[in-house]
Design a protein around this motif. Sequence first.
Motif, mmCIF file in Angstrom:
data_model
loop_
_atom_site.group_PDB
_atom_site.id
_atom_site.type_symbol
_atom_site.label_atom_id
_atom_site.label_comp_id
_atom_site.label_asym_id
_atom_site.label_seq_id
_atom_site.Cartn_x
_atom_site.Cartn_y
_atom_site.Cartn_z
ATOM 1 N N VAL A 1 0.846 -1.186 0.000
ATOM 2 C CA VAL A 1 0.000 0.000 0.000
ATOM 3 C C VAL A 1 0.887 1.243 0.000
ATOM 4 C CG1 VAL A 1 -1.801 1.295 1.198
ATOM 5 C CG2 VAL A 1 -1.829 -1.205 1.241
ATOM 6 N N MET A 2 0.693 2.087 -1.000
ATOM 7 C CA MET A 2 1.404 3.362 -1.083
ATOM 8 C C MET A 2 0.474 4.467 -0.592
ATOM 9 S SD MET A 2 3.190 3.013 -4.832
ATOM 10 C CE MET A 2 3.916 4.653 -4.671
ATOM 11 N N LEU A 3 0.859 5.131 0.494
ATOM 12 C CA LEU A 3 0.052 6.218 1.046
ATOM 13 C C LEU A 3 0.613 7.543 0.539
ATOM 14 C CD1 LEU A 3 -2.212 7.171 2.861
ATOM 15 C CD2 LEU A 3 -0.643 7.044 4.812
ATOM 16 N N LEU A 4 -0.203 8.294 -0.189
ATOM 17 C CA LEU A 4 0.239 9.512 -0.860
ATOM 18 C C LEU A 4 -0.506 10.727 -0.312
ATOM 19 C CD1 LEU A 4 0.099 8.038 -4.470
ATOM 20 C CD2 LEU A 4 2.111 8.198 -3.001
ATOM 21 N N ASP A 5 0.168 11.855 -0.310
ATOM 22 C CA ASP A 5 -0.436 13.113 0.117
ATOM 23 C C ASP A 5 -1.331 13.623 -1.001
ATOM 24 O OD1 ASP A 5 -1.062 15.719 0.845
ATOM 25 O OD2 ASP A 5 0.911 16.138 1.668
ATOM 26 N N SER A 6 -2.623 13.759 -0.725
ATOM 27 C CA SER A 6 -3.557 14.159 -1.778
ATOM 28 C C SER A 6 -3.252 15.552 -2.305
ATOM 29 C CB SER A 6 -4.998 14.090 -1.270
ATOM 30 O OG SER A 6 -5.181 14.925 -0.140
ATOM 31 N N GLU A 7 -2.750 16.455 -1.451
ATOM 32 C CA GLU A 7 -2.436 17.803 -1.899
ATOM 33 C C GLU A 7 -1.296 17.808 -2.912
ATOM 34 O OE1 GLU A 7 -1.705 20.319 1.396
ATOM 35 O OE2 GLU A 7 -3.645 19.944 2.359
ATOM 36 N N ALA A 8 -0.356 16.876 -2.748
ATOM 37 C CA ALA A 8 0.787 16.811 -3.661
ATOM 38 C C ALA A 8 0.460 16.084 -4.950
ATOM 39 C CB ALA A 8 1.961 16.118 -2.963
ATOM 40 N N HIS A 9 -0.712 15.458 -5.035
ATOM 41 C CA HIS A 9 -1.086 14.697 -6.226
ATOM 42 C C HIS A 9 -2.315 15.278 -6.914
ATOM 43 C CE1 HIS A 9 1.790 11.883 -4.542
ATOM 44 N NE2 HIS A 9 1.803 11.271 -5.694
ATOM 45 N N GLY A 10 -2.477 16.589 -6.792
ATOM 46 C CA GLY A 10 -3.499 17.268 -7.570
ATOM 47 C C GLY A 10 -4.901 17.193 -7.005
ATOM 48 N N GLY A 11 -5.036 16.896 -5.708
ATOM 49 C CA GLY A 11 -6.366 16.843 -5.113
ATOM 50 C C GLY A 11 -6.920 15.434 -5.086
ATOM 51 N N SER A 12 -7.728 15.145 -4.067
ATOM 52 C CA SER A 12 -8.226 13.785 -3.861
ATOM 53 C C SER A 12 -9.073 13.279 -5.014
ATOM 54 C CB SER A 12 -9.045 13.741 -2.567
ATOM 55 O OG SER A 12 -8.286 14.179 -1.475
ATOM 56 N N GLU A 13 -10.120 14.040 -5.366
ATOM 57 C CA GLU A 13 -11.057 13.566 -6.381
ATOM 58 C C GLU A 13 -10.402 13.455 -7.758
ATOM 59 O OE1 GLU A 13 -11.562 16.138 -4.410
ATOM 60 O OE2 GLU A 13 -13.461 15.942 -3.318
ATOM 61 N N SER A 14 -9.646 14.476 -8.159
ATOM 62 C CA SER A 14 -9.044 14.472 -9.485
ATOM 63 C C SER A 14 -8.000 13.366 -9.621
ATOM 64 C CB SER A 14 -8.408 15.831 -9.791
ATOM 65 O OG SER A 14 -7.420 16.155 -8.833
ATOM 66 N N ALA A 15 -7.303 13.039 -8.536
ATOM 67 C CA ALA A 15 -6.308 11.975 -8.584
ATOM 68 C C ALA A 15 -6.961 10.627 -8.840
ATOM 69 C CB ALA A 15 -5.503 11.944 -7.287
ATOM 70 N N VAL A 16 -8.137 10.397 -8.253
ATOM 71 C CA VAL A 16 -8.862 9.139 -8.497
ATOM 72 C C VAL A 16 -9.376 9.101 -9.931
ATOM 73 C CG1 VAL A 16 -10.827 7.716 -7.809
ATOM 74 C CG2 VAL A 16 -9.504 8.932 -6.071
#
Length: 330
Positions: free
Chosen positions: A139-154
């Motif tokens: 499991v890779m736990l990533l910072d949602s702020e650093a990956h373009g936002g939670s919803e958009s990253a999904v």
Amino acid sequence: MTPRRQQATPSISALPAQPTLAQLRALLLVSEAGGFGEAAAEAGVSQSSLSEAVGKLETAVGRPLLRRTPGGTVPTAAGLRVLVHARAAVQAAADVLLAAQDEGALSGRLRLSSFRSTATHLLPPALASFRAQYPGVTVMLLDSEAHGGSESAVRAGRVDLSVVVGRQVPGLLLTPLAEDEYLYVAPESRGPHPVSWADLAAAPMILPPHRDPCFERVRGYLEAHAIPLTDLMEVEQDSVTLSMVRYGLGITVMPRLALSPLPPGLIALPLPEPLARPLSLAVLPQRAGLPLVRAFTRVLLDSVQAQAALTPSVSEVVVLEGKGGERVRH
């Protein structure tokens, strides 16, 4: 009677060329890295192989998909449209293997994004339980702020699952996790008496920057009760905000998870009317049935419910910093 002429079936060679997964992956790599050289270095492949793959894809679609600019290589208008389907195709191909797994013997990688407070307090027990049950999954736990936002990253396929704030998000399937209560935070010297609307209006308010979802939620709450934000300070870091409150520079309203554990010298109390942020686990609907996703969702729900059973409500228990540093309950 004239015999009917049978329509000739076109040969395979006559069918339009179809993009390959390798070509779609190359396009994704270059667009996300911002250049062929950068993408080649990240993926550990030659730059020429990426150029060839993207070139064949552009030939197949009949137009450029990428263009070079002074700031790097970016998608064209057609490229932006193609990228949506390229991500979906590459993800679907990988999901074929995941869908065939048996939930009793899972393996592979799960990418999970979260904002800091839930990553710090809500997820670790679930991650520990999931690892014990499914040691073959990373499991890779990533910072949602650093990956373009939670919803958009999904949606973009950069993560498989994400903790989000909300009960409904267009295009995503949400599983409710918890209601994270907002609390009034003030210096400990204020005492534990109930918070009034006058208390919220009397002192300078310290909140995160206006672009932060918590700012918008708290502002809407205060405006709905005619509490002006005339003396507002915006601070990026929660730890800085709490330190400022401790030294009497203002008060704040913050989610409970962001306050745990409550630093010395502060008191956290229920608001005059409840305010909470609904926490949910988001996934693309077509991926919700994957055994790996189902298993993690189940483990996370079990963990959150177990934590809730062990944690008293702040509405019932006020925790103060007692003499000598011990916790005293009133």
